[in-house]
Write a protein that holds these residues in place. Structure first.
Motif, PDB file in Angstrom:
ATOM      1  N   ASN A 180      25.601  42.071  20.737  1.00 13.63           N
ATOM      2  CA  ASN A 180      25.455  40.649  21.070  1.00 13.63           C
ATOM      3  C   ASN A 180      24.090  40.359  21.692  1.00 13.63           C
ATOM      4  O   ASN A 180      23.503  39.295  21.460  1.00 13.63           O
ATOM      5  CB  ASN A 180      26.567  40.211  22.025  1.00 13.63           C
ATOM      6  N   GLN A 181      23.593  41.293  22.495  1.00 16.82           N
ATOM      7  CA  GLN A 181      22.262  41.120  23.058  1.00 16.82           C
ATOM      8  C   GLN A 181      21.182  41.258  21.980  1.00 16.82           C
ATOM      9  O   GLN A 181      20.218  40.493  21.943  1.00 16.82           O
ATOM     10  CB  GLN A 181      22.020  42.120  24.189  1.00 16.82           C
TER      11      GLN A 181
ATOM     12  N   LYS B 292      34.055  47.829  22.188  1.00 15.51           N
ATOM     13  CA  LYS B 292      33.745  46.609  22.941  1.00 15.51           C
ATOM     14  C   LYS B 292      32.390  46.724  23.638  1.00 15.51           C
ATOM     15  O   LYS B 292      31.614  45.763  23.683  1.00 15.51           O
ATOM     16  CB  LYS B 292      34.842  46.332  23.978  1.00 15.51           C
ATOM     17  N   GLU B 293      32.109  47.896  24.194  1.00  8.03           N
ATOM     18  CA  GLU B 293      30.815  48.090  24.851  1.00  8.03           C
ATOM     19  C   GLU B 293      29.678  48.062  23.822  1.00  8.03           C
ATOM     20  O   GLU B 293      28.600  47.524  24.095  1.00  8.03           O
ATOM     21  CB  GLU B 293      30.804  49.411  25.627  1.00  8.03           C
TER      22      GLU B 293
ATOM     23  N   LEU C 174      27.694  48.788  31.888  1.00 10.30           N
ATOM     24  CA  LEU C 174      28.206  49.426  30.673  1.00 10.30           C
ATOM     25  C   LEU C 174      29.183  50.541  31.012  1.00 10.30           C
ATOM     26  O   LEU C 174      28.874  51.419  31.824  1.00 10.30           O
ATOM     27  CB  LEU C 174      27.056  49.988  29.838  1.00 10.30           C
TER      28      LEU C 174
ATOM     29  N   ASP D 153      29.769  46.310  21.146  1.00 11.52           N
ATOM     30  CA  ASP D 153      29.639  44.892  20.796  1.00 11.52           C
ATOM     31  C   ASP D 153      28.773  44.150  21.815  1.00 11.52           C
ATOM     32  O   ASP D 153      28.027  43.229  21.458  1.00 11.52           O
ATOM     33  CB  ASP D 153      31.014  44.228  20.715  1.00 11.52           C
ATOM     34  N   ARG D 154      28.875  44.532  23.097  1.00  9.45           N
ATOM     35  CA  ARG D 154      28.034  43.890  24.114  1.00  9.45           C
ATOM     36  C   ARG D 154      26.549  44.118  23.822  1.00  9.45           C
ATOM     37  O   ARG D 154      25.726  43.209  23.964  1.00  9.45           O
ATOM     38  CB  ARG D 154      28.375  44.436  25.499  1.00  9.45           C
TER      39      ARG D 154
END
Length: 354
Positions: free
Chosen positions: A77-78, A70-71, A174, A73-74
């Motif tokens: 996404n950026q 998930k981290e 994060l 993915d963050r």
């Protein structure tokens, strides 16, 4: 000196658990990390040496691994925000999280950012439409654009742009360290023939040397998975155990995670055929490491990592690392035999639930 496995067990559990995620996922709302450790300890039916051995072989709970992704993915996404028609890329993962040999709840994860302008080919493959641009310049553009954007997108985090091959992000909002690795696809002859992804390589940019370094992370993971399936999971159990022994050792063990995987990979597959006789498995590992240490250096220094991209013992310090790791395994083996009250004969028959 005898090892304090009670302290090591606490360190292992602290490393493999995240009290905040446990509270969110399992409802341990009233627990501190200390009380949670005590809760686990009271729930155990065996002693700390045995618990340490069993838990060191076990994978990190999937709830933590999912949070690691998930981290990542963050960050992805950026990075998506800098995609344009002229600067486009896709993502893949590499490293211990991707092959399930990590030993920490807060494991780092490597995100490969793979540019789509060109694909490098292994000789003697010839491109049907040769690329007219400069691959190094293209990767430098991707690297520098990524550095600028990620520094702005994560203002509270530590965005380390000093690494030759990766941009490291940690801290701030994060919950994991994420390494962003600009790279390009490298199609091997085997990939061209089979179209199987595990034969596909990548080339990673070194921004200081202005060169590309070939890696084969998918083939590496493919080989580890085959070894693990062929050993009913015992291969990766031993990899996690050896990494844990290194992490908890009082001595500096000069072996990387990759080296430890490679050492375990080269143990004869039949030696992993012990079923749930895990002390026998540990005895086999000790015998193997001892044989490696006693082997003539010319033979030992010729042993390859799984994908045969280099030799394992390519630095003198790694022999010292090997002997220290062997000593850790020997000490654990002796402590387990004593704790279970076993003779050498009974080691062959002692089954343990994992």
């Amino acid at each position: 000196m005898a090892k304090n496995y009670s302290n090591r067990l606490l360190e292992l559990r602290s490393r493999k658990n995240d009290i905040n995620i446990l509270q969110e996922s399992y409802g341990y709302k009233g627990y501190t990390i200390d009380s949670y450790k005590q809760f686990i300890k009271m729930a155990s039916e065996s002693n700390d040496i045995q618990n340490y051995f069993i838990e060191a072989m076990a994978p990190v709970d999937d709830i933590y691994t999912k949070n690691t992704y998930k981290e990542a993915d963050r960050v992805k996404n950026q990075l998506d925000k800098i995609k344009t028609s002229s600067l486009n890329f896709e993502y893949e993962y590499q490293g211990s999280v991707s092959n399930n040999t990590h030993i920490k709840a807060h494991s780092d994860i490597d995100v490969l950012v793979i540019i789509d302008r060109y694909i490098a080919l292994e000789h003697p493959l010839v491109p049907s439409n040769p690329y007219q641009g400069n691959p190094i310049d293209d990767l430098m553009e991707l690297r520098l654009t990524s550095e600028k954007h990620l520094t702005s997108a994560f203002p509270q985090a530590d965005v380390d742009c000093s690494g030759a091959k990766a941009i490291g992000l940690s801290g701030g909002s994060l919950r994991r360290k994420v390494d962003v690795v600009p790279s390009n696809w490298f199609n091997t002859v085997d990939y061209d023939r089979t179209k199987l992804k595990h034969y596909r390589g990548i080339q990673v940019l070194d921004k200081y040397k202005k060169e590309r370094i070939l890696n084969t992370p998918f083939y590496h993971n493919f080989l580890l998975d085959i070894k693990d399936r062929n050993t009913s999971g015992n291969f990766k159990r031993i990899v996690r155990l050896l990494k844990t022994l290194k992490a908890d050792s009082d001595q500096d063990i000069s072996l990387s995670s990759y080296d430890i995987v490679a050492i375990a990979y080269n143990m004869e597959t039949s030696k992993y055929y012990t079923g749930d006789k895990y002390i026998l498995l540990l005895k086999n590992v000790y015998s193997y490491l001892n044989d490696l240490a006693l082997m003539p250096s010319t033979a030992r220094n010729n042993i390859d990592v799984p994908d045969k991209s280099r030799k394992i013992f390519n630095e003198a310090s790694k022999y010292t690392g090997l002997t220290r790791l062997k000593d850790e395994v020997e000490e654990l083996l002796k402590s387990l035999i004593t704790s279970y009250g076993l003779s050498d004969y009974l080691v062959e028959y002692k089954a343990i639930a994992v």
